[in-house]
Design a protein around this motif. Structure first.
Motif, PDB file in Angstrom:
ATOM      1  N   GLU A  18       0.993  -1.291   0.179  1.00 13.68           N
ATOM      2  CA  GLU A  18      -0.057   0.063  -0.046  1.00 13.68           C
ATOM      3  C   GLU A  18       0.946   1.158  -0.026  1.00 13.68           C
ATOM      4  O   GLU A  18       0.952   1.964   0.961  1.00 13.68           O
ATOM      5  CB  GLU A  18      -0.829   0.051   1.374  1.00 13.68           C
ATOM      6  CG  GLU A  18      -2.072  -0.788   1.083  1.00 13.68           C
ATOM      7  CD  GLU A  18      -3.243  -0.158   0.168  1.00 13.68           C
ATOM      8  OE1 GLU A  18      -2.921  -0.540  -1.019  1.00 13.68           O
ATOM      9  OE2 GLU A  18      -4.266   0.282   0.445  1.00 13.68           O
ATOM     10  N   SER A  19       1.663   1.301  -1.127  1.00 10.65           N
ATOM     11  CA  SER A  19       2.265   2.787  -1.246  1.00 10.65           C
ATOM     12  C   SER A  19       2.003   3.115  -2.650  1.00 10.65           C
ATOM     13  O   SER A  19       2.031   2.539  -3.712  1.00 10.65           O
ATOM     14  CB  SER A  19       3.890   2.342  -1.107  1.00 10.65           C
ATOM     15  OG  SER A  19       4.538   3.093  -2.089  1.00 10.65           O
ATOM     16  N   MET A  20       1.919   4.433  -2.595  1.00 10.23           N
ATOM     17  CA  MET A  20       1.306   5.037  -3.961  1.00 10.23           C
ATOM     18  C   MET A  20       2.400   5.064  -5.023  1.00 10.23           C
ATOM     19  O   MET A  20       2.317   4.552  -6.143  1.00 10.23           O
ATOM     20  CB  MET A  20       1.132   6.641  -3.618  1.00 10.23           C
ATOM     21  CG  MET A  20       0.609   7.462  -5.017  1.00 10.23           C
ATOM     22  SD  MET A  20      -0.730   6.586  -5.746  1.00 10.23           S
ATOM     23  CE  MET A  20      -2.060   7.354  -4.898  1.00 10.23           C
ATOM     24  N   LYS A  72       2.536   1.692  -6.280  1.00 10.74           N
ATOM     25  CA  LYS A  72       1.619   1.152  -7.277  1.00 10.74           C
ATOM     26  C   LYS A  72       1.823   2.057  -8.552  1.00 10.74           C
ATOM     27  O   LYS A  72       1.402   1.235  -9.565  1.00 10.74           O
ATOM     28  CB  LYS A  72       0.169   1.577  -6.463  1.00 10.74           C
ATOM     29  CG  LYS A  72      -0.168   0.628  -5.274  1.00 10.74           C
ATOM     30  CD  LYS A  72      -1.497   0.811  -4.817  1.00 10.74           C
ATOM     31  CE  LYS A  72      -1.590   0.172  -3.506  1.00 10.74           C
ATOM     32  NZ  LYS A  72      -1.711  -1.595  -3.637  1.00 10.74           N
ATOM     33  N   THR A 120      -6.923  -1.776  -9.360  1.00  8.55           N
ATOM     34  CA  THR A 120      -6.062  -1.867  -8.074  1.00  8.55           C
ATOM     35  C   THR A 120      -6.817  -2.145  -6.798  1.00  8.55           C
ATOM     36  O   THR A 120      -7.866  -1.832  -6.550  1.00  8.55           O
ATOM     37  CB  THR A 120      -5.275  -0.354  -7.781  1.00  8.55           C
ATOM     38  OG1 THR A 120      -4.802  -0.393  -6.574  1.00  8.55           O
ATOM     39  CG2 THR A 120      -6.659   0.663  -7.858  1.00  8.55           C
ATOM     40  N   ASN A 121      -6.415  -2.945  -5.749  1.00 11.69           N
ATOM     41  CA  ASN A 121      -6.891  -3.430  -4.875  1.00 11.69           C
ATOM     42  C   ASN A 121      -6.592  -2.663  -3.631  1.00 11.69           C
ATOM     43  O   ASN A 121      -7.152  -2.744  -2.424  1.00 11.69           O
ATOM     44  CB  ASN A 121      -6.307  -4.839  -4.575  1.00 11.69           C
ATOM     45  CG  ASN A 121      -7.039  -5.315  -3.137  1.00 11.69           C
ATOM     46  OD1 ASN A 121      -8.273  -5.489  -2.767  1.00 11.69           O
ATOM     47  ND2 ASN A 121      -6.094  -5.596  -2.081  1.00 11.69           N
ATOM     48  N   THR A 122      -6.159  -1.305  -3.735  1.00  5.24           N
ATOM     49  CA  THR A 122      -5.904  -0.534  -2.829  1.00  5.24           C
ATOM     50  C   THR A 122      -7.175  -0.242  -2.035  1.00  5.24           C
ATOM     51  O   THR A 122      -8.151  -0.413  -2.256  1.00  5.24           O
ATOM     52  CB  THR A 122      -5.374   0.856  -3.178  1.00  5.24           C
ATOM     53  OG1 THR A 122      -5.115   1.856  -1.993  1.00  5.24           O
ATOM     54  CG2 THR A 122      -6.513   1.778  -3.926  1.00  5.24           C
ATOM     55  N   SER A 123      -6.758  -0.177  -0.444  1.00  6.63           N
ATOM     56  CA  SER A 123      -7.867   0.015   0.492  1.00  6.63           C
ATOM     57  C   SER A 123      -8.346   1.505   0.748  1.00  6.63           C
ATOM     58  O   SER A 123      -9.186   1.815   1.583  1.00  6.63           O
ATOM     59  CB  SER A 123      -7.627  -0.900   1.747  1.00  6.63           C
ATOM     60  OG  SER A 123      -6.576  -0.292   2.338  1.00  6.63           O
ATOM     61  N   LEU A 168      -5.983   4.279  -1.135  1.00  9.29           N
ATOM     62  CA  LEU A 168      -5.368   5.352  -1.986  1.00  9.29           C
ATOM     63  C   LEU A 168      -6.114   5.958  -3.041  1.00  9.29           C
ATOM     64  O   LEU A 168      -7.106   5.288  -3.736  1.00  9.29           O
ATOM     65  CB  LEU A 168      -3.965   4.531  -2.450  1.00  9.29           C
ATOM     66  CG  LEU A 168      -2.861   4.313  -1.521  1.00  9.29           C
ATOM     67  CD1 LEU A 168      -1.817   3.474  -2.191  1.00  9.29           C
ATOM     68  CD2 LEU A 168      -2.289   5.524  -0.873  1.00  9.29           C
ATOM     69  N   ILE A 192      -3.260   6.760  -9.478  1.00  3.97           N
ATOM     70  CA  ILE A 192      -2.928   5.489  -9.991  1.00  3.97           C
ATOM     71  C   ILE A 192      -3.000   5.290 -11.269  1.00  3.97           C
ATOM     72  O   ILE A 192      -2.280   5.023 -12.212  1.00  3.97           O
ATOM     73  CB  ILE A 192      -3.426   4.300  -9.249  1.00  3.97           C
ATOM     74  CG1 ILE A 192      -2.943   4.249  -7.643  1.00  3.97           C
ATOM     75  CG2 ILE A 192      -3.033   2.960  -9.767  1.00  3.97           C
ATOM     76  CD1 ILE A 192      -3.666   3.301  -6.822  1.00  3.97           C
ATOM     77  N   GLY A 223     -11.013   0.810  -9.406  1.00  2.00           N
ATOM     78  CA  GLY A 223     -10.380   0.188  -8.081  1.00  2.00           C
ATOM     79  C   GLY A 223     -11.195  -0.869  -7.626  1.00  2.00           C
ATOM     80  O   GLY A 223     -12.483  -0.743  -7.970  1.00  2.00           O
ATOM     81  N   HIS A 244     -11.640  -3.063  -4.421  1.00  4.70           N
ATOM     82  CA  HIS A 244     -11.420  -3.278  -3.043  1.00  4.70           C
ATOM     83  C   HIS A 244     -11.791  -4.424  -2.317  1.00  4.70           C
ATOM     84  O   HIS A 244     -13.048  -4.433  -2.133  1.00  4.70           O
ATOM     85  CB  HIS A 244     -11.672  -1.996  -2.247  1.00  4.70           C
ATOM     86  CG  HIS A 244     -11.493  -2.014  -0.883  1.00  4.70           C
ATOM     87  ND1 HIS A 244     -12.002  -1.529   0.235  1.00  4.70           N
ATOM     88  CD2 HIS A 244     -10.010  -2.786  -0.226  1.00  4.70           C
ATOM     89  CE1 HIS A 244     -11.409  -1.933   1.410  1.00  4.70           C
ATOM     90  NE2 HIS A 244     -10.402  -2.387   1.204  1.00  4.70           N
TER      91      HIS A 244
END
Ligand code: T1G
Length: 695
Positions: free
Chosen positions: A377-379, A382, A401-404, A406, A411, A423, A425
């Motif tokens: 989980e870092s911009m 990603k 993206t599976n970011t929770s 961001l 992205i 996204g 999630h």
């Protein structure tokens, strides 16, 4: 058009119910069925009848959309009574599913044949009611008290094979043609001179109902449908059949009036409404058969498992061979778990693993229809992954993206195809949790959103559309009601009191138990990330930092807010009380459980109102589904917004004003909340208008 038709030939009447999509037993069906049974009874050319459901299943139960309105005659019990007391035999030809009133109709018939793969169940208690058309009286007579009580209280359907061995059905078909096989069965019965066989004439059940009640009270704390269903079953053990039926009807009517029934029915329909996104109505999704996953950690492996269970071909990328092998091992464990839980047979497990490639070369994703990124989980990380994906993925591939939390827009901007970026999630464990927040970014193309929703359906997930903001719907709202809890702890409440009060409200776990499960390092990292932009009114929970620095990270380290050395459940720890006390400054006070719940819920509903007002969530019901499926909100309360309507939006506003006097966290009521109260409207009203606006 009459949804019930009859065809008679060779002395056999075939009565067919055709009421798509699930042959629900609405008023027209009940009228038609009553008429068909009366006509059959009076038709001298017909000696036996077969009752069938058209389409993919037999009968899906009473028409839930009629609940809350006056039920028009004939009632379902009356129709079933006419079937059971008919002077000529009637056979139920069951396929697909016989659920609730649908199974009760079958139990009123004199004989039952079911096809392999059929689900037979009495799920009424999941709707806050009980089988109100004879199910609590006939089922125990057919299969005995214990199996009947488990079916009714547990609300889980059983297979046709189990139904046969229990005595719920008389014959297991081949599955080729339900009607034809039932007609053959009718011929056999006719030649055997079979007569009607009313279940009501069978002996009343005997057994230990008290054990079932104790089990139900422990397993469904705070819920009333399960224990009330047992009351109805108990009545049938001592009363006459007719008196038992009357008692069942009385208890059913009682449950129909309860807020729990309203909450559970709201949940049922909301979970279907969210999947029907107006903005993609008529939009063709892109084809998906090959899915790429980048990152084989817990989330990536879970997502890959979910895709394999749905029959997709999966290519998972990891940075090196060791990590790729570890990911394959995790996925194998996940699939073996599904086999152990009876969700998957061994053959399908092997096929799934054959559809999995775990490699290290991102070029292997060049033929993927969709790629889901699940890396750290870092911009920066990603954006780098998406830039590489952009160069590798085929034109038209969906990049997710599976970011929770961001910013999905940022992205997307790392690629030359932001319209293909979205996204997804997933919630951990991704192969078990049904909730999927579909985060639609500014440039996301409508057919990409449609593809995400089609993929969710394929994976058996519940998709909820979310807009881009920190934490989307669930985690953004979580941060606010968690802050309300932390402020209460800073002001004198014990974390254990907060957890207990919220468990008593119906949450599966309190917030501090959740922290121990997720890991206190997650919370610490979030606070550090947000520290730069934190507002002075949001006081830092220094006790949480102290626990983190003391290495108490939760279950994974054997202690967090709770001590896990003696039990998996975790025990309150005096050391934590001391750490919390030392983190406090200024005066402290006690908090009653009632106030703990009011503060927690006021903060949750207030932020949820903001999320709806900003369009991050489409409607209040979308927030309800997120919290029912992803955050352990008690299902019988229908979700935070449904609960707020029942509690009263004006009372929420008054609570916020009351709490604002002592806690800056409640500094401003959400404008939408104020507007709705001024206009005398509810979140339910907004669900309707938002649906019409977007229709
Ligand atoms: N009544 C009204 N509508 C229903 C319905 C029902 N019973 N079941 C489904 N629908 C709608 C659903 O809202 C959706 O509508 C569409 O049908 C497809 O549903 C007296 C009182 C049967 C296993 O609890 O479990 O009988 O969104 O997407 O995945 O004791 O539907 O398309 O407009 O779920 O193929 C007891 C509930 C009632 C069964 C099919 N029965 N339904 O699953 O389709 S209470 C139930 C299901 C009762 C008696 C008591 C599933 C299904 P739309 P779907 P599916």
């Amino acid at each position: 058009m009459n949804p019930v038709t009859t065809r008679v030939s060779d002395g056999i009447a075939v009565i067919t119910i055709d009421n798509p999509p699930v042959n629900a037993l609405g008023h027209a069906v009940r009228q038609g069925l009553a008429r068909a049974v009366a006509d059959f009874a009076g038709d001298e050319t017909a000696r036996i009848a077969v009752l069938c459901g058209a389409g993919r299943l037999f009968l899906g139960g009473a028409d839930i959309s009629e609940f809350g309105k006056p039920l028009a005659d004939p009632s379902l019990p009356a129709v079933i009574d006419a079937i059971e007391t008919c002077a000529k035999p009637i056979i139920a030809a069951i396929h697909g599913a016989a659920l609730g009133g649908g199974l009760e109709v079958a139990l009123g018939c004199h004989y039952r044949i079911a096809m392999p793969g059929t689900k037979l169940g009495l799920p009424e208690t999941t709707l806050g009611i009980l089988p109100g058309a004879g199910g609590t009286q006939r089922t125990p007579r057919l299969v005995g008290l214990d199996i009947a009580a488990d079916m009714i209280v547990g609300a889980k359907p059983i297979s046709a094979a189990d139904a046969l061995s229990a005595g719920l059905i008389d014959r297991l078909g081949q599955g080729t043609d339900p009607e034809a096989e039932a007609v053959d069965y009718a011929r056999t019965l006719l030649s055997d001179g079979a007569a009607p066989r009313p279940t009501r004439d069978m002996p009343a059940p005997k057994g230990d109902i008290a054990t079932h009640r104790a089990k139900a009270e422990a397993k469904y704390p705070g819920q009333i449908a399960q224990v009330t269903a047992l009351d109805a079953i108990a009545a049938g053990m001592t009363m006459s059949f007719d008196d038992g039926i009357a008692e069942e009807r009385r208890l059913f009517q009682t449950l129909m009036q309860t807020p729990q029934r309203a909450g559970l029915i709201h949940a049922f329909f909301a979970e279907r409404a969210v999947a029907k996104l107006p903005e993609i109505a008529g939009v063709e999704p892109r084809h998906i058969s090959r899915i790429g996953v980048i990152g084989g950690g817990t989330m990536g492996a879970g997502i890959a498992t979910s895709a394999l269970l749905a029959g997709l071909i999966v290519t998972l990328i990891e940075r090196d061979a060791t990590s790729a092998d570890a990911a394959r091992a995790t996925i194998t464990r996940n699939l073996d778990g599904a086999v152990k839980r009876g969700k998957l047979d061994g053959a399908r497990r092997d096929t799934a693993l054959e559809s999995l490639a775990t490699v290290t070369d991102i070029d292997a994703l060049s033929d993927a229809d969709i790629v889901v990124e699940a890396v750290f989980e870092s911009m920066d990380v990603k954006r780098e992954v998406f830039a590489r994906l952009d160069a590798v993925a085929k034109p038209g591939a969906v990049l997710a993206t599976n970011t929770s939390y961001l910013d999905v827009n940022k992205i997307a901007q790392a690629t030359a195809r932001p319209s293909d970026v979205i996204g997804l999630h997933f919630f951990s464990p991704a192969h078990i949790m049904k909730l999927l927040e579909v985060v639609v970014a500014d440039a996301t193309a409508p057919d990409v959103t449609a593809t995400a929703f089609a993929l969710a359906k394929r994976l058996g997930k519940t998709p909820v559309r979310a807009g881009v903001c920190d934490g989307f719907i669930g985690n953004r709202i979580l941060s606010q009601y968690r802050a309300a809890a932390d402020h209460m702890v800073l002001d004198g409440a014990s974390p254990y009191d907060v957890d207990r009060a919220l468990r008593d409200f119906g949450f599966a776990m309190g917030p501090y138990q959740v922290s121990d499960l997720a890991g206190l390092d997650i919370g610490f990292a979030t606070r550090e990330r947000k520290a730069a932009t934190a507002h002075p009114r949001d006081r830092r929970p220094t006790f949480a930092d102290a626990l983190y620095h003391a290495g108490r990270l939760g279950q994974k380290t054997g202690s967090g807010y709770y001590d896990y050395s003696e039990s998996r459940q975790g025990m309150p720890d005096p050391a934590v009380d001391a750490i919390v006390a030392s983190a406090r400054s200024g005066t402290t006070r006690d908090f009653t459980d009632e106030e703990i719940v009011r503060r927690y819920m006021a903060a949750m509903v207030n932020e949820a109102a903001r999320v709806v007002d900003e369009g991050i969530a489409l409607r209040p019901l979308d927030v309800d589904v997120v919290f029912l499926q992803g955050y352990g909100f008690p299902r019988y309360r229908g979700g935070p917004m449904h609960w707020a309507d029942a509690y009263g939006l004006d009372r929420i506003l008054a609570d916020i004003a009351e709490f604002a006097r002592t806690d800056d966290h409640f500094w401003q009521p959400a404008p939408l909340l104020t507007r709705l109260v001024e206009e005398g409207r509810s979140f339910a009203d907004l669900n309707k208008t938002r649906r019409e606006d977007h229709a």
